[in-house]
Scaffold this active site. Sequence first.
Site, PDB file in Angstrom:
ATOM      1  N   GLY A   1      20.216 -15.999  85.353  1.00 16.89           N
ATOM      2  CA  GLY A   1      20.599 -16.346  83.996  1.00 16.89           C
ATOM      3  C   GLY A   1      20.616 -15.180  83.025  1.00 16.89           C
ATOM      4  O   GLY A   1      20.995 -15.348  81.862  1.00 16.89           O
ATOM      5  N   LYS A   2      20.236 -13.985  83.464  1.00 19.28           N
ATOM      6  CA  LYS A   2      20.220 -12.831  82.570  1.00 19.28           C
ATOM      7  C   LYS A   2      21.647 -12.363  82.285  1.00 19.28           C
ATOM      8  O   LYS A   2      22.599 -12.708  82.980  1.00 19.28           O
ATOM      9  CB  LYS A   2      19.421 -11.687  83.193  1.00 19.28           C
ATOM     10  N   ASN A   3      21.789 -11.509  81.276  1.00 19.16           N
ATOM     11  CA  ASN A   3      23.101 -10.931  80.974  1.00 19.16           C
ATOM     12  C   ASN A   3      23.670 -10.222  82.200  1.00 19.16           C
ATOM     13  O   ASN A   3      24.881 -10.240  82.433  1.00 19.16           O
ATOM     14  CB  ASN A   3      22.997  -9.941  79.819  1.00 19.16           C
TER      15      ASN A   3
END
Length: 366
Positions: free
Chosen positions: A186-188
């Site tokens: 879910g991180k950039n």
Amino acid sequence: MQRINFLDLKEQYLQIKEEAWQAMEKVMDQTAFSGGPFVASFEEKFAAWTGAKYAVGISNGTIALQLAFQTLNIGPGDEVIVPANTFIATAWGVSHAGATPVFVDCTSDTWEIDPALIEAKITPKTKAIAGVHLYGQTFDIDAVKAIADKHNLYLVEDCAQAHGAYYKGRHVGNTGHMGCFSFYPGKNLGTFGEGGGVITNDENYYKRMCSLRNHGSTVRYYHDEIGYNWRMGGIEGAILEVKLKYIDGWNNRRKEIAARYKTEITNKAITFQAMPEWADSSYHLFVVTVADREHFMQYMNSKNIYPGLHYPVPCHLQKAYAHLGYKQGDFPNSEYLAEHCVSLPIYAELKDDAVQQVIDAINAYN
């Protein structure tokens, strides 16, 4: 009304699907599943992208923090100052290294670690400060580093939410002794599965981290110290290299959405995170506060919008740290955020009509 989730990883996957499968096939053709050339290639490119001399790919972001502290020889009997307003993994990194986290409050407006409160927490046992670039926005690095330098402390930057964030024009992770990243999906910049990384400009730190992640070994079957199996997988490294080509564009889209939220949401019931002029956020999260969160969340759900929540319990009030003796009221700003924060939908693939739907719904809230 269309359904708008806090995050939609499927849209990003569809964008890079062909490249992702080609990258994974190359890993499988070479059976380079653990560490190896695909991880090394990503490390080189990630270091260059962040402006660091070295990058070390490892198994996840929590391990990245532990690895940093252990590389600095921080362990039992030592203390590390940690913001109370952060994801629990920041504190885990300290605890897993054998040291004790000492919490401090955040500011009331930026919601980042408050430099004015740090010195009061420093003791003879203090060895480091863990600053967190929370939600993708930078903390005041210069102010915190000045304190660290004054007291001869290490500064470790937790950049788990800050891929592509800049402080005074410099990519985060390069001012402290090490910068720790998570590549959770879910991180950039997230991989398929788990992953983490550490950047540094110190060759000795780099060499020790490479050894520690690989059973304390630089030559196969020869072990210089007790090490760990913390290698990044080849598939994870290959996917990250694919995504690295897109990260700047994805971050720019996040900034566009954030700019619309800040200028077009006019409802006075909503409070935004303050952004000083030196901060260039990557907007991993777009967090706001509202007086009655439960009512607001129910209202948004009724509009087919599903915000996120980061984080409902501050670190010092977690059951896992009850033995440290903190109590309700110790850190009022962090506790207020925990009770009132809401994370609005923000990701690069969020379409303009969906952004408008969120804005319209919030402006009609009362």
